[in-house]
Motif scaffolding. Sequence first.
Motif: not given
Length: 667
Positions: A487-511
């Motif tokens: 649940t709550g799988l969210t994803f964000n991508a942003k530029k960090a100079g000439n790289t791509a900084a990717l961040t994601w999170s989960t509210a819960t995980e099961n298996n």
Amino acid sequence: MKLGTGNITLGAKTLTGVFGSKTVTFPYEKLSYNTSYTVTVPNGALTDMSGNAYAGTSFTFTTANRAEPVKKLYDAIVAKDGSGDYTSVIDAIGAAPTSRTTPWVIFIKNGTYTGHHDIPTNKPFIHLIGQSRNGVIISDNRLSGNDGNGSPVYNVNLGATMVVNANDVYFENITFENAFGYNNLAGPQALALYTIGDKFAMNNCYLRSYQDTYLTTYNSLTARHYIRKSRIEGAVDFIYGGGDVFFDADTLSINRAAGGYIVAPSHQSGTAYGYVFSNNVIIKDRVASVDVYLGRPWQNAPKTVFINTKLASNVNIYPQGWYYKMGAIPAVFADYGTVNSNGQPVDVSQRISNYEYDVKDGNGNVTSTVTGTAKSSLTDAEAAAYSYENVILRSGDAWDPRLIAEAPEQPANVNINSAFKLTWDAVSYTRLYVITRNNVVIGFSLTNEYTDATATAGNNYTYKVQAASEFGALSAASEPIQVLPITGLTFNAKKAGNTAALTWSTATENNTSHFEVQRSKNGQTFETIGTRKATGESNSVKTYQFTDVNPVSGNNYYKIKAVDNDGKFSETSVQALKFDLQQAAFTVYPNPVTNHEINFVLTTTKATKVEIRVFSLDGRMLQTEKADVQQANASFKISLNRNIPQGIYLVKLSGADVNQVAKIVVK
């Protein structure tokens, strides 16, 4: 005729031929409308059976124009579980309007629907579209012959599981069965389908019984039926009747080991073509092997040809081909280009041409025997005349059942977000889309998106999408997209100079097993550029990061794929970043790196400040250094951290005029 050397092409596509003993057919489909194509047969690509090469040919043709259909939902939906407009096919047919001049399309969800079904004469243009051939079963068990046990005997009009009296009817993805014949593997007559009206078509259906499975129209000289990519099963006279019927790439399934007959035609004198079996396969079902007659003549002046038929393993046609005696003298009983399971021509030298039938008095006594001959073979030119265009298409009407059965393209690039909103690429020539969850139809859409309002977080779901044509024909299902119990799988991508900084999170995980980081240059074709191991079991927010140190100049599209331990997966929405990278060149030495020291030679257009970062292959940054390059061509070096173990790493140089990555080996 057999295959030689060289590719036979239709545009950029290489064609695969279906070879008979004297002809070859190249099936093709899914051409674009209003487009020119060139067919090329190179010299030597085909040979005769002695190896003599065909000189080759080339020609060009242009496909027809086609208008986009009006977006419209199905006219009626049948579902056993009550989720449709009707719970029975009988009721849906009963409620259909009369005197239609355009299709009334009824969609049938998976389920078994029992009883005697009838489409009356005043209800033309009914199209029955099943969710799946194996899942939609229309079944009854009435007999049209005496079983010796006192069971009721019905006239074929009332005995067949489905009777089609109307014209312009179309069936797709449905099994029609007479359960008595199919389950008992015994007679008497037990019909699954009886089609009386003109312009009947059927695609990807399954007819099954034992004796008299399918009765075609036999009271009309001009009635036409078209049977495409369907399976018809039985043992005794299981395709019988009259009309001009074109069996196109069908499967004929024999469920009796020996002594059976495929057809028993009754064509009136003057019938143009009769039964034409084109590129069919004969197989066996629930028996170890089969010896079968192609048919026997029932009444009137039967006409049947089998053209380019293939016999499956352990299926044999009796050497004489046809049974010599029943109730008529056939006009044409012939097979052409029949091959065995290895593609080798079948010996037809013993095919018969002499037939007879007995004349009986009112008490059943034989008073005389009538003899006669039938045409028993076809020349190449005669076989070629039994084409779809000649048998089915008629001057003066626009009925083209191949067009009716033509499905749209398979929906592509299906995605789903955390709110259970599905999106996919729009498909041309589509009336609507069908959405399934865990193989259950949950909804329909007129656009290329759908939100599953009944989904709940924390469950496994597998979604598929199909496109339906204006006539109801269904496309192949999309590649499945799966939602994990996360649940709550969210994803964000942003530029960090000439790289791509990717961040994601989960509210819960099961298996949950791991996450795959995927990138695309065009937003359609993705590749995995890194992975992260998941926590697996969690009831609290977990955050993950990844840095793409080597984005491409231009658009970069990213998404995260969460993969379960059993292989199921879910995907985030796509995030896009655009980089405008001026490419500089650098070299690194020595490589492999020894003594943890790296030398660089950098070529730029001007002096610049650069940042040197060292990454593991899974995107973790291990070291950062800076250097001032005071000239366009400069050399400098850095010392690697001693705690970086042996292995393969990425070194990235970035600055105002540089964004380059090199792979190094540390020893």
